[in-house]
Scaffold this active site. Structure first.
Site, PDB file in Angstrom:
ATOM      1  N   VAL A  16       0.815  -1.271   0.058  1.00 16.79           N
ATOM      2  CA  VAL A  16      -0.080  -0.084   0.024  1.00 16.79           C
ATOM      3  C   VAL A  16       1.057   1.457   0.014  1.00 16.79           C
ATOM      4  O   VAL A  16       2.131   1.281   0.168  1.00 16.79           O
ATOM      5  CB  VAL A  16      -0.889   0.167   1.196  1.00 16.79           C
ATOM      6  N   GLY A  17       0.239   2.432  -0.167  1.00 17.68           N
ATOM      7  CA  GLY A  17       0.864   3.729  -0.015  1.00 17.68           C
ATOM      8  C   GLY A  17       2.237   3.915  -0.876  1.00 17.68           C
ATOM      9  O   GLY A  17       2.037   3.597  -1.801  1.00 17.68           O
ATOM     10  N   ASN A  90      11.633   0.555   2.047  1.00 17.26           N
ATOM     11  CA  ASN A  90      10.518   1.529   2.285  1.00 17.26           C
ATOM     12  C   ASN A  90       9.638   1.094   3.445  1.00 17.26           C
ATOM     13  O   ASN A  90       8.901   2.020   4.138  1.00 17.26           O
ATOM     14  CB  ASN A  90       9.386   1.437   1.126  1.00 17.26           C
ATOM     15  N   TYR A 160       9.653   6.798  17.206  1.00 13.50           N
ATOM     16  CA  TYR A 160       9.478   6.614  15.751  1.00 13.50           C
ATOM     17  C   TYR A 160      10.601   7.692  15.110  1.00 13.50           C
ATOM     18  O   TYR A 160      11.299   7.174  14.386  1.00 13.50           O
ATOM     19  CB  TYR A 160       8.014   6.975  15.367  1.00 13.50           C
TER      20      TYR A 160
END
Length: 254
Positions: A16-17, A90, A160
């Site tokens: 996705v994305g 990614n 993060y």
């Protein structure tokens, strides 16, 4: 991009994305692309969508927090297409786990995917290139603007961001190691600001409206914008090292 036609690229987090957008671009440019994710159903659907394009997409199921699965994936790539010429790291995630109150397991999950998985894939891709005497390969790290600053009042993003600060160091470390080995394999990063993906929905799990609001306040980046930056890095002539591309929505403040 002509020199990459028919060559092999690995894209992690390809379902996705941003990952899916990168896969589309690479296949359209005639590359043989391996797309991996924990679930391959969406990648298979993407392969069906792209079947009439110049390149090819091979879906592989792989959990990047499991080294054995990563090594098995690289073995499959070697058996199928010989090895990897381009590795695009990614896959990454943010979990709501502040530094002073977060759950240890959530920190470990982010470390395993955002740092360890990225490093293992990069290492194995580099080994694949060297074994086949590929000296013009490329490793690309999808990082974040979070590697350069902390956004005020967002404690849920602090750990993060720490993983992305690490990725920034890894980028320079890999570049230095390539130079020490007199290798022409290049290492680049792309560090976006707000991109409309599943990122916010995973970060704010169970708070869909809060996640949706992040993407609806003003125009934000799309996966295709990041894919275009990847193509730019890959398209640079051999003497040009595109180190890190920082891009954010025009309206983004931080």
């Amino acid at each position: 991009m002509d020199r990459w036609k028919g060559r092999v690229a690995l894209v992690t987090g390809a379902s996705v994305g941003i990952g899916a957008a990168i896969v589309r671009k690479l296949v359209q440019h005639g590359m043989k692309v391996v797309g991996c994710a924990r679930g391959v159903e969406k990648i298979q659907a993407l392969a069906d969508e792209l079947k009439d394009k110049d390149g090819t997409l091979l879906p592989i199921k792989c959990d990047l927090s499991n080294e054995e699965e990563i090594l098995s994936m690289f073995k499959t790539i070697k058996q199928t297409w010989g090895g990897v010429d381009v590795c695009i790291n990614n896959a990454g995630l943010a979990l709501n786990a502040p530094l002073l109150s977060g759950a240890t397991e959530q920190w470990k999950t982010m470390l395993d995917v955002n740092i360890m998985g990225l490093c293992i894939c990069s290492r194995e891709a580099f080994k694949s290139m060297r074994e086949r005497k590929v000296d013009d390969g490329h490793i690309i790290l999808i990082s974040s603007m979070g590697a350069y600053r902390l956004v005020p009042n967002t404690p849920q993003l602090h750990f993060y961001a720490a993983t992305k600060f690490a990725v920034r160091g890894i980028l320079e470390g890999m570049r230095n190691e390539c130079r020490a080995l007199e290798s022409n394999i290049r290492v680049s990063a792309v560090s976006p600001g707000v991109v409309e993906t599943e990122f916010a929905y995973r970060l704010h799990e169970g708070q869909e409206e809060k996640a949706k609001a992040i993407y609806s306040k003003a125009p934000v980046l799309q996966g295709e914008d990041i894919a275009d930056a990847v193509i730019y890095a890959l398209s640079a002539p051999p003497h040009v090292q595109v180190h890190d591309i920082l891009l954010r929505p025009t309206s983004q403040v931080s």
